[in-house]
Design a protein around this motif. Structure first.
Motif, mmCIF file in Angstrom:
data_model
loop_
_atom_site.group_PDB
_atom_site.id
_atom_site.type_symbol
_atom_site.label_atom_id
_atom_site.label_comp_id
_atom_site.label_asym_id
_atom_site.label_seq_id
_atom_site.Cartn_x
_atom_site.Cartn_y
_atom_site.Cartn_z
ATOM 1 N N TRP A 88 0.785 -1.289 -0.058
ATOM 2 C CA TRP A 88 0.086 -0.023 0.085
ATOM 3 C C TRP A 88 0.981 1.128 0.056
ATOM 4 O O TRP A 88 0.600 2.170 -0.645
ATOM 5 C CB TRP A 88 -1.138 -0.226 1.103
ATOM 6 N N VAL A 89 1.916 1.272 0.925
ATOM 7 C CA VAL A 89 2.794 2.481 0.876
ATOM 8 C C VAL A 89 3.524 2.408 -0.600
ATOM 9 O O VAL A 89 3.408 3.717 -1.052
ATOM 10 C CB VAL A 89 3.952 2.309 1.940
ATOM 11 N N GLY A 90 3.907 1.370 -1.001
ATOM 12 C CA GLY A 90 4.501 1.305 -2.349
ATOM 13 C C GLY A 90 3.612 2.284 -3.456
ATOM 14 O O GLY A 90 4.162 3.135 -4.222
ATOM 15 N N VAL A 91 2.419 1.714 -3.838
ATOM 16 C CA VAL A 91 1.555 2.092 -4.676
ATOM 17 C C VAL A 91 1.234 3.329 -4.431
ATOM 18 O O VAL A 91 1.138 4.325 -5.458
ATOM 19 C CB VAL A 91 0.245 1.272 -4.478
ATOM 20 N N ASN A 92 0.918 3.897 -3.307
ATOM 21 C CA ASN A 92 0.725 5.265 -3.242
ATOM 22 C C ASN A 92 1.903 6.257 -3.345
ATOM 23 O O ASN A 92 1.500 7.365 -4.192
ATOM 24 C CB ASN A 92 0.387 5.520 -1.634
ATOM 25 N N ILE A 93 3.173 5.748 -3.063
ATOM 26 C CA ILE A 93 4.257 6.659 -3.651
ATOM 27 C C ILE A 93 4.348 6.790 -5.410
ATOM 28 O O ILE A 93 4.549 7.897 -5.632
ATOM 29 C CB ILE A 93 5.651 5.843 -3.011
ATOM 30 N N ILE A 94 3.996 5.665 -5.751
ATOM 31 C CA ILE A 94 3.998 5.633 -7.129
ATOM 32 C C ILE A 94 3.014 6.582 -7.880
ATOM 33 O O ILE A 94 3.158 7.415 -8.677
ATOM 34 C CB ILE A 94 3.765 4.093 -7.851
ATOM 35 N N ARG A 95 1.780 6.313 -7.391
ATOM 36 C CA ARG A 95 0.661 7.393 -7.618
ATOM 37 C C ARG A 95 1.027 8.714 -7.292
ATOM 38 O O ARG A 95 0.646 9.591 -8.270
ATOM 39 C CB ARG A 95 -0.509 6.905 -6.897
ATOM 40 N N GLY A 96 1.606 8.838 -6.317
ATOM 41 C CA GLY A 96 1.995 10.393 -5.888
ATOM 42 C C GLY A 96 2.920 10.909 -6.870
ATOM 43 O O GLY A 96 2.728 12.296 -7.335
ATOM 44 N N ALA A 97 3.953 10.152 -7.094
ATOM 45 C CA ALA A 97 5.105 10.613 -8.145
ATOM 46 C C ALA A 97 4.405 10.853 -9.724
ATOM 47 O O ALA A 97 4.854 12.018 -10.210
ATOM 48 C CB ALA A 97 6.125 9.584 -8.167
ATOM 49 N N TRP A 98 3.747 10.029 -10.100
ATOM 50 C CA TRP A 98 3.034 10.312 -11.375
ATOM 51 C C TRP A 98 1.820 11.327 -11.470
ATOM 52 O O TRP A 98 1.893 11.699 -12.566
ATOM 53 C CB TRP A 98 2.631 9.054 -12.205
ATOM 54 N N GLY A 99 1.369 11.490 -10.498
ATOM 55 C CA GLY A 99 0.387 12.435 -10.303
ATOM 56 C C GLY A 99 1.237 13.983 -10.635
ATOM 57 O O GLY A 99 0.600 14.782 -11.210
ATOM 58 N N LYS A 100 2.168 14.136 -9.638
ATOM 59 C CA LYS A 100 2.701 15.293 -10.016
ATOM 60 C C LYS A 100 3.715 15.486 -11.135
ATOM 61 O O LYS A 100 3.845 16.457 -11.729
ATOM 62 C CB LYS A 100 3.947 15.271 -8.693
ATOM 63 N N TRP A 101 3.925 14.470 -11.855
ATOM 64 C CA TRP A 101 4.459 14.288 -13.084
ATOM 65 C C TRP A 101 3.548 14.897 -14.056
ATOM 66 O O TRP A 101 3.865 15.709 -15.149
ATOM 67 C CB TRP A 101 5.291 12.963 -13.464
ATOM 68 N N ARG A 102 2.457 14.475 -14.276
ATOM 69 C CA ARG A 102 1.385 14.800 -15.105
ATOM 70 C C ARG A 102 0.717 16.073 -14.952
ATOM 71 O O ARG A 102 0.148 16.799 -15.578
ATOM 72 C CB ARG A 102 0.313 13.894 -15.229
ATOM 73 N N SER A 103 0.903 16.671 -13.662
ATOM 74 C CA SER A 103 0.065 17.889 -13.091
ATOM 75 C C SER A 103 0.778 19.178 -13.833
ATOM 76 O O SER A 103 1.969 19.151 -14.431
ATOM 77 C CB SER A 103 0.262 18.011 -11.785
ATOM 78 N N ARG A 104 0.007 20.257 -14.113
ATOM 79 C CA ARG A 104 0.407 21.413 -14.951
ATOM 80 C C ARG A 104 1.006 22.527 -13.976
ATOM 81 O O ARG A 104 1.405 23.602 -14.172
ATOM 82 C CB ARG A 104 -0.693 21.954 -15.687
ATOM 83 N N GLY A 105 0.962 22.103 -12.542
ATOM 84 C CA GLY A 105 1.361 22.935 -11.462
ATOM 85 C C GLY A 105 2.794 23.503 -11.597
ATOM 86 O O GLY A 105 3.599 22.890 -12.223
ATOM 87 N N GLU A 106 3.178 24.429 -10.646
ATOM 88 C CA GLU A 106 4.608 25.030 -11.074
ATOM 89 C C GLU A 106 5.436 23.975 -10.003
ATOM 90 O O GLU A 106 4.984 23.058 -9.017
ATOM 91 C CB GLU A 106 4.793 26.034 -9.833
ATOM 92 N N LEU A 107 6.556 23.574 -10.439
ATOM 93 C CA LEU A 107 7.695 22.581 -9.660
ATOM 94 C C LEU A 107 7.721 23.099 -8.199
ATOM 95 O O LEU A 107 7.936 22.033 -7.509
ATOM 96 C CB LEU A 107 9.080 22.640 -10.546
ATOM 97 N N ALA A 108 7.799 24.372 -8.011
ATOM 98 C CA ALA A 108 8.067 24.570 -6.447
ATOM 99 C C ALA A 108 7.031 23.943 -5.683
ATOM 100 O O ALA A 108 7.205 23.554 -4.448
ATOM 101 C CB ALA A 108 8.151 25.940 -6.392
ATOM 102 N N ALA A 109 5.870 24.218 -6.250
ATOM 103 C CA ALA A 109 4.463 23.605 -5.421
ATOM 104 C C ALA A 109 4.648 22.144 -5.245
ATOM 105 O O ALA A 109 4.288 21.565 -4.169
ATOM 106 C CB ALA A 109 3.321 24.109 -6.041
ATOM 107 N N ALA A 110 4.964 21.551 -6.263
ATOM 108 C CA ALA A 110 4.932 20.062 -6.162
ATOM 109 C C ALA A 110 6.315 19.477 -5.373
ATOM 110 O O ALA A 110 6.168 18.629 -4.550
ATOM 111 C CB ALA A 110 5.608 19.602 -7.657
ATOM 112 N N VAL A 111 7.510 20.380 -5.133
ATOM 113 C CA VAL A 111 8.516 20.072 -4.111
ATOM 114 C C VAL A 111 7.859 20.200 -2.771
ATOM 115 O O VAL A 111 8.410 19.368 -1.936
ATOM 116 C CB VAL A 111 9.649 20.986 -4.633
#
Length: 218
Positions: A88-111
């Motif tokens: 569960w921890v692993g799947v959530n890490i992967i989902r969060g990583a790719w969610g930020k990758w696909r988002s259009r927000g600023e890099l600073a906000a993602a960090v």
């Protein structure tokens, strides 16, 4: 040579160092927290690991954890609970990583945004440490062979053995925490690198879960 009821002390030390250096969910989690949330949060995760390991060692020293070997249903419950949590921890890490990758927000906000799977690092690290019945069985078999049979103060022997584990674990996790801060600087400049690294960490946790789910008592 026996010291404080401990046989082959330096052999034990070498074995502990080798075991600690092997990658595992605890060390990977601390590294991830250090890279994403900084030194303070990294040490919160590290203290969670120390607590979880201490509980496992106490259970081993008192013989409580040997019930896992004599009562298989209890082992199965803990095994699948731990495997499910790691996955569960692993799947959530992967989902969060790719969610930020696909988002259009600023890099600073993602960090700056703290992923849900890295919040409350102390508690999460402690749970990751505790929900690993294979580790309990390992502590039982590993500790026992270095305690002199018949020594009148076995609690002292286990205390020294446990202190050795925690000492080298602290050194290793400290290196991971500060190494994580270096990685954080790279991630802030390279969003693709950050997403790829987080995906790799998530995949490792899923792999740890699968490995634990297929583990046996023997």
């Amino acid at each position: 040579m026996t010291m404080l009821g401990i046989t082959d002390f330096w052999t034990y030390v070498l074995g502990v160092v080798a075991i600690i250096l092997l990658p595992g969910p605890n060390s990977i989690f601390v590294l991830s927290v250090g890279a994403r949330r900084g030194v303070r949060a990294g040490y919160q995760a590290a203290f969670g690991v120390f607590l979880g390991d201490a509980v496992l060692m106490i259970l081993s020293a008192t013989g409580v954890s040997s019930l896992l070997g004599t009562y298989p249903p209890l082992f199965l419950v803990l095994k699948y609970a731990g495997a499910g949590y790691l996955a569960w921890v692993g799947v959530n890490i992967i989902r969060g990583a790719w969610g930020k990758w696909r988002s259009r927000g600023e890099l600073a906000a993602a960090v700056e945004e703290t992923p849900a799977e890295l919040q409350r690092p102390f508690r999460r690290a402690a749970v990751i440490s505790l929900l690993n019945p294979k580790a309990i069985l390992f502590f039982v078999s590993f500790f026992i062979q270095f305690v002199q049979p018949g020594y009148p103060h076995p609690a002292l022997s286990f205390l020294v053995l446990g202190a050795v584990v925690q000492f080298f674990s602290a050194l290793y996790l400290t290196a991971l925490i500060f190494g994580g801060r270096f990685l954080a600087g790279q991630f802030q400049r390279r969003r693709r690198l950050a997403a790829g690294a987080a995906t790799g960490v998530g995949a490792l946790f899923v792999g740890f879960g699968i490995k634990l789910a297929t583990a046996s008592v023997s």
